[in-house]
Design a protein around this motif. Structure first.
Motif, short mmCIF file in Angstrom:
data_model
loop_
_atom_site.label_atom_id
_atom_site.label_comp_id
_atom_site.label_asym_id
_atom_site.label_seq_id
_atom_site.Cartn_x
_atom_site.Cartn_y
_atom_site.Cartn_z
N PHE A 113 63.26 -20.02 43.38
CA PHE A 113 64.64 -19.55 43.51
C PHE A 113 65.51 -19.84 42.30
CE2 PHE A 113 65.12 -23.80 45.36
CZ PHE A 113 66.35 -24.21 44.90
N LYS A 158 72.24 -15.76 51.15
CA LYS A 158 72.50 -14.36 51.49
C LYS A 158 73.54 -13.74 50.55
CE LYS A 158 69.73 -13.38 54.77
NZ LYS A 158 68.69 -12.39 54.54
N GLU A 161 71.69 -13.09 47.34
CA GLU A 161 70.75 -11.98 47.51
C GLU A 161 71.49 -10.64 47.48
OE1 GLU A 161 67.16 -13.84 50.26
OE2 GLU A 161 68.72 -12.66 51.22
N ARG A 162 72.60 -10.56 48.18
CA ARG A 162 73.34 -9.30 48.24
C ARG A 162 73.95 -8.93 46.89
NH1 ARG A 162 77.02 -10.71 52.69
NH2 ARG A 162 75.44 -11.92 53.70
N ILE A 166 68.44 -9.61 44.81
CA ILE A 166 67.15 -10.31 44.78
C ILE A 166 66.79 -10.77 46.17
CG2 ILE A 166 67.34 -11.07 42.38
CD1 ILE A 166 68.37 -13.77 43.41
N LYS A 167 65.56 -11.23 46.34
CA LYS A 167 65.10 -11.79 47.61
C LYS A 167 64.78 -13.26 47.39
CE LYS A 167 65.01 -8.54 50.71
NZ LYS A 167 65.83 -8.67 51.86
N LEU A 168 65.58 -14.14 48.01
CA LEU A 168 65.34 -15.59 47.91
C LEU A 168 64.48 -16.08 49.06
CD1 LEU A 168 68.86 -16.84 46.78
CD2 LEU A 168 66.84 -16.48 45.38
N TYR A 169 64.54 -15.42 50.20
CA TYR A 169 63.74 -15.80 51.34
C TYR A 169 62.54 -14.87 51.44
CZ TYR A 169 66.98 -19.26 53.12
OH TYR A 169 67.74 -20.38 53.26
#
Length: 182
Positions: A113, A158, A161-162, A166-169
């Motif tokens: 991350f 979140k 990410e928004r 990106i995608k952290l989870y």
């Protein structure tokens, strides 16, 4: 006839009977404003018949009679003077609960991350200050997350990410499969 005020204890020649919190007191004139005056049919009749006499004379000769106290709070013929009108207050409006982002148990924070956040921020050409203003977070928090010294909570993750796209989870099952294939 000299008496003492039952509230302040002051020596007084003129006393009044008043009701304070459902109790009847003999009080001085200055304390009489703290309660409601006791008026009974006998005392009103005596005052009307003796117009022109002094207040002290009326108070000394008048012995008012009291109706027995009714515990239900209402008198037989009329509303009891002892009861208070209860004013109902409108219910307080509660703010809506904060929305929590429910993460599934299979979703875990990606181990990479810090670098994901740093690279995405750099690609957008933003500084720590600018990113903090855009997502409404403190600059020190963003720096600590980006260096990996602290892990972002679900809400901050979140937001990142928004905004950064990106995608952290990631799905824990997918990550285990990738590690097994390596």
């Amino acid at each position: 006839m000299a008496s003492f005020c039952e509230l302040c204890g002051k020596h007084t020649d003129v006393s009044k009977k008043v009701i304070i919190e459902k109790s009847i007191f003999n009080v001085c004139l200055s304390c009489s404003r703290r309660g409601k005056p006791v008026e009974t049919p006998n005392s009103l009749r005596n005052m009307a018949s003796s117009k022109g006499t002094s207040i002290a004379g009326n108070m000394a000769t008048t012995r008012p009679t009291y109706a027995p106290y009714n515990t239900t709070g209402t008198s037989q013929n009329s509303r009891n003077i002892y009861t208070r009108k209860i004013i109902s207050t409108p219910p307080r409006i509660k703010p809506p609960p904060l929305k929590k982002i429910n993460m599934m148990d299979e979703m875990i924070l990606d181990h990479e991350f810090p670098s994901l956040i740093r690279n995405a921020r750099s690609k957008k050409g933003l500084t720590h200050d600018q990113l903090g203003q855009k997502i409404n977070e403190k600059v020190t928090l963003i720096r600590k997350v980006e260096t990996g010294s602290i892990r972002p909570d679900e809400i901050l993750a979140k937001k990142l990410e928004r905004f950064l796209g990106i995608k952290l989870y990631v799905n824990a099952n997918e990550q285990n499969l990738e590690e097994d294939n390596s």
